[in-house]
Design an enzyme around this catalytic site. Structure first.
Site, short mmCIF file in Angstrom:
data_model
loop_
_atom_site.label_atom_id
_atom_site.label_comp_id
_atom_site.label_asym_id
_atom_site.label_seq_id
_atom_site.Cartn_x
_atom_site.Cartn_y
_atom_site.Cartn_z
N ASP A 8 23.94 37.83 41.99
CA ASP A 8 24.23 35.90 41.05
C ASP A 8 24.16 35.02 42.17
OD1 ASP A 8 25.84 34.79 39.60
OD2 ASP A 8 27.02 34.76 40.96
N ASP A 10 25.82 31.37 42.40
CA ASP A 10 27.14 30.49 42.59
C ASP A 10 28.25 31.85 42.81
OD1 ASP A 10 26.44 27.73 42.03
OD2 ASP A 10 26.08 28.96 40.00
N THR A 42 21.37 34.88 37.39
CA THR A 42 22.69 34.00 36.79
C THR A 42 23.03 33.64 35.98
OG1 THR A 42 23.27 31.79 37.98
CG2 THR A 42 20.90 32.79 37.15
N GLY A 43 23.61 33.17 35.80
CA GLY A 43 24.93 32.50 34.27
C GLY A 43 23.90 31.34 34.03
N LYS A 191 23.77 40.53 32.42
CA LYS A 191 22.72 41.00 33.57
C LYS A 191 22.64 42.25 33.44
CE LYS A 191 24.45 37.29 36.06
NZ LYS A 191 25.57 36.71 37.09
N ASP A 214 29.94 37.96 42.25
CA ASP A 214 31.60 37.88 41.98
C ASP A 214 32.25 37.14 40.76
OD1 ASP A 214 30.52 35.23 41.43
OD2 ASP A 214 32.35 34.32 42.18
#
Length: 268
Positions: A8, A10, A42-43, A191, A214
């Protein structure tokens, strides 16, 4: 030994200032040189992530929009899964009724927002938004919807999550990327499933993957990978959902890079 590293961004690979440190770049470069595959998971939007990948300077696959888009190291789109048009229209009608909410769409190469006042335009980076009419939203090519509250009210967003799941759980996957960002993708998108597909393409299995994250949008990836590691600063819901996973340090202490240097790099 793990052959694929997925991380990930952020709160995980990036610092709290959303930067990739020089040390982290060095570790990722060494991993690549030693034959390991790295995946940005990641998003974020693929346009945004492609710029970060260029900064790092290694060929890497990108899982973006929480798995709704996958690009290979040559930036070729190899997978996409969009939200159905009628579902988008129904969700936008619900969101339009609450003036404290902002709807965001990741649509093809664009980032669209329903309210501009959520963002400071004085420090726009390489990827910026456009405004759309929430009462007449675009419905084609939408990888992800994400929702923010003007007062960063997590409880309000959590209530909205429950309401949307009651109506659309058979059509979409809803999760939090952070306490203040509620995210919606098509059903089955995550993911973890994207990581599984990439591993198979490369001739590996999920047991050959190590993953860092996270947020609740990392749940599938962390639970499906051969080894999942949670950041110390992760939301308590992540730690409670994955109580058997190891918790490492903070993003500002370069915890991912330090872990990889200690446990995965071959020392010469």
């Amino acid at each position: 030994m793990y052959q694929i590293v997925a991380s990930d961004l952020d709160g995980t690979l990036l610092t709290s200032e959303h930067q990739i440190t020089t040390y982290t770049k060095q570790i990722l470069t060494q991993l690549h040189q030693q034959g390991k595959s790295f995946i940005f998971a990641t998003g974020r939007h693929h346009v945004d992530v492609a710029a970060m990948r260029e900064q790092v300077g290694i060929p890497a696959f990108m899982i973006t929009s929480n798995g709704a888009r996958v690009h290979d190291s040559e930036n070729t789109l190899i997978f996409q899964q969009n939200i159905a048009a009628d579902t988008i229209q129904s969700i936008m009608k619900i969101l339009a009724a609450d003036k404290t909410l902002q709807a965001n769409l990741y649509r093809n190469d664009d980032w669209l927002v329903s309210r501009e006042d959520f963002y400071d335009t004085s420090n726009e980076a390489h990827f910026s938004y456009k405004v759309f009419d929430i009462n007449n939203p675009p419905v084609d090519g939408v990888a992800k919807i994400f929702i923010k509250h003007e007062q960063k009210n997590h409880d309000k967003l959590a209530l909205l999550e429950t309401q949307l799941n009651a109506k659309f759980s058979d059509k979409v996957h809803i999760t939090f990327s952070s306490p203040n960002c509620l995210e919606i993708m098509d059903k089955g998108v995550s993911k973890g499933h994207a990581l599984q597909a990439i591993a198979k393409m490369k001739g590996y299995e999920l047991k050959d993957c190590i993953a860092f994250g996270d947020g609740m949008n990392d749940f599938e990836m962390l639970s499906m990978a051969g080894k999942g590691l949670i950041m110390e600063t992760a939301h308590h819901k992540v730690k409670e959902a994955l109580p058997n996973l190891e918790v490492i340090g903070r993003c500002d202490d370069e915890a991912v890079a330090n872990y990889l240097a200690k446990h995965l790099l071959v020392q010469k």
